[in-house]
Design a protein around this motif. Sequence first.
Motif, PDB file in Angstrom:
ATOM      1  N   ILE A 142       0.827  -1.211   0.000  1.00 27.73           N
ATOM      2  CA  ILE A 142       0.000   0.000   0.000  1.00 27.73           C
ATOM      3  C   ILE A 142       0.857   1.256   0.000  1.00 27.73           C
ATOM      4  CG2 ILE A 142      -1.916  -1.119   1.198  1.00 27.73           C
ATOM      5  CD1 ILE A 142      -0.971   0.323   3.747  1.00 27.73           C
ATOM      6  N   SER A 143       0.255   2.322  -0.457  1.00 31.35           N
ATOM      7  CA  SER A 143       0.866   3.651  -0.390  1.00 31.35           C
ATOM      8  C   SER A 143       0.258   4.361   0.817  1.00 31.35           C
ATOM      9  CB  SER A 143       0.569   4.438  -1.663  1.00 31.35           C
ATOM     10  OG  SER A 143       0.938   5.792  -1.494  1.00 31.35           O
ATOM     11  N   PHE A 144       1.081   4.599   1.830  1.00 31.47           N
ATOM     12  CA  PHE A 144       0.612   5.255   3.051  1.00 31.47           C
ATOM     13  C   PHE A 144       0.028   6.624   2.743  1.00 31.47           C
ATOM     14  CE2 PHE A 144       0.753   7.447   7.061  1.00 31.47           C
ATOM     15  CZ  PHE A 144       0.504   6.455   8.010  1.00 31.47           C
ATOM     16  N   SER A 145       0.731   7.385   1.919  1.00 31.47           N
ATOM     17  CA  SER A 145       0.289   8.761   1.636  1.00 31.47           C
ATOM     18  C   SER A 145      -1.054   8.794   0.910  1.00 31.47           C
ATOM     19  CB  SER A 145       1.351   9.517   0.835  1.00 31.47           C
ATOM     20  OG  SER A 145       1.659   8.813  -0.343  1.00 31.47           O
ATOM     21  N   LEU A 146      -1.346   7.794   0.072  1.00 29.26           N
ATOM     22  CA  LEU A 146      -2.642   7.772  -0.604  1.00 29.26           C
ATOM     23  C   LEU A 146      -3.779   7.394   0.347  1.00 29.26           C
ATOM     24  CD1 LEU A 146      -1.799   6.112  -4.045  1.00 29.26           C
ATOM     25  CD2 LEU A 146      -2.315   8.509  -3.578  1.00 29.26           C
ATOM     26  N   ASP A 153      -6.592  12.379   5.388  1.00 30.39           N
ATOM     27  CA  ASP A 153      -6.606  13.637   6.154  1.00 30.39           C
ATOM     28  C   ASP A 153      -5.210  14.139   6.506  1.00 30.39           C
ATOM     29  OD1 ASP A 153      -5.863  11.887   8.176  1.00 30.39           O
ATOM     30  OD2 ASP A 153      -7.713  12.133   9.330  1.00 30.39           O
ATOM     31  N   GLY A 154      -4.158  13.371   6.147  1.00 31.90           N
ATOM     32  CA  GLY A 154      -2.786  13.818   6.337  1.00 31.90           C
ATOM     33  C   GLY A 154      -2.326  13.919   7.782  1.00 31.90           C
ATOM     34  N   ASP A 155      -2.963  13.172   8.696  1.00 32.96           N
ATOM     35  CA  ASP A 155      -2.586  13.268  10.113  1.00 32.96           C
ATOM     36  C   ASP A 155      -1.459  12.319  10.508  1.00 32.96           C
ATOM     37  OD1 ASP A 155      -3.908  10.839  10.057  1.00 32.96           O
ATOM     38  OD2 ASP A 155      -5.255  11.289  11.727  1.00 32.96           O
ATOM     39  N   GLY A 156      -0.912  11.565   9.554  1.00 27.00           N
ATOM     40  CA  GLY A 156       0.181  10.649   9.855  1.00 27.00           C
ATOM     41  C   GLY A 156      -0.282   9.280  10.333  1.00 27.00           C
ATOM     42  N   ARG A 162      -6.065   3.264  15.006  1.00 27.02           N
ATOM     43  CA  ARG A 162      -5.359   3.902  13.874  1.00 27.02           C
ATOM     44  C   ARG A 162      -3.986   3.257  13.738  1.00 27.02           C
ATOM     45  NH1 ARG A 162      -3.860   9.801  16.459  1.00 27.02           N
ATOM     46  NH2 ARG A 162      -2.566   8.968  18.116  1.00 27.02           N
ATOM     47  N   LEU A 163      -3.440   3.339  12.531  1.00 25.82           N
ATOM     48  CA  LEU A 163      -2.148   2.709  12.237  1.00 25.82           C
ATOM     49  C   LEU A 163      -1.156   3.764  11.791  1.00 25.82           C
ATOM     50  CD1 LEU A 163      -3.559  -0.256  10.100  1.00 25.82           C
ATOM     51  CD2 LEU A 163      -2.910  -0.316  12.519  1.00 25.82           C
ATOM     52  N   ASP A 164       0.092   3.625  12.240  1.00 23.16           N
ATOM     53  CA  ASP A 164       1.146   4.513  11.747  1.00 23.16           C
ATOM     54  C   ASP A 164       2.079   3.702  10.845  1.00 23.16           C
ATOM     55  OD1 ASP A 164       2.855   3.054  13.452  1.00 23.16           O
ATOM     56  OD2 ASP A 164       2.778   4.567  15.026  1.00 23.16           O
TER      57      ASP A 164
END
Length: 131
Positions: A81-85, A89-92, A119-121
């Motif tokens: 997966i692409s984390f940024s995609l 909401d861009g919260d990391g 949530r996952l980081d």
Amino acid sequence: MSMKVAPLLAALAAVTPAGAQSARPAPAEIQPLQQHSGAIREQALAAGRITGSVDIAVPLGETPVTIRSVTPSSASGQYRISFSLLDVDGDGFISRDEALANRSLADEFNALDVKRRGRLDRADLAGWLVD
């Protein structure tokens, strides 16, 4: 029968059936099958190496039950997966709602969320990321 005894007998008759029925076990309830995400796969035991086996204790005379785990013959799903995609909401973090965009990630969310934060980081997703 006297007038005082009749109400007492009526009260006892009303209580007795309820007490008699409480000794019976409740009948089994049938539940419809729940829809699953599609991640459940079947394969023949011979298709992979058996990695574990557990015998479940059953009463004498009942059919024995053995549960085995087997290495999958293939991996199905999108595990890169692409984390940024996905982090819309861009919260990391990738929330449970954001993970729904990838069916494989949504299916594995609880297993990956070892800190039980909902949530996952990036560290939680080691091995999944392409970016």
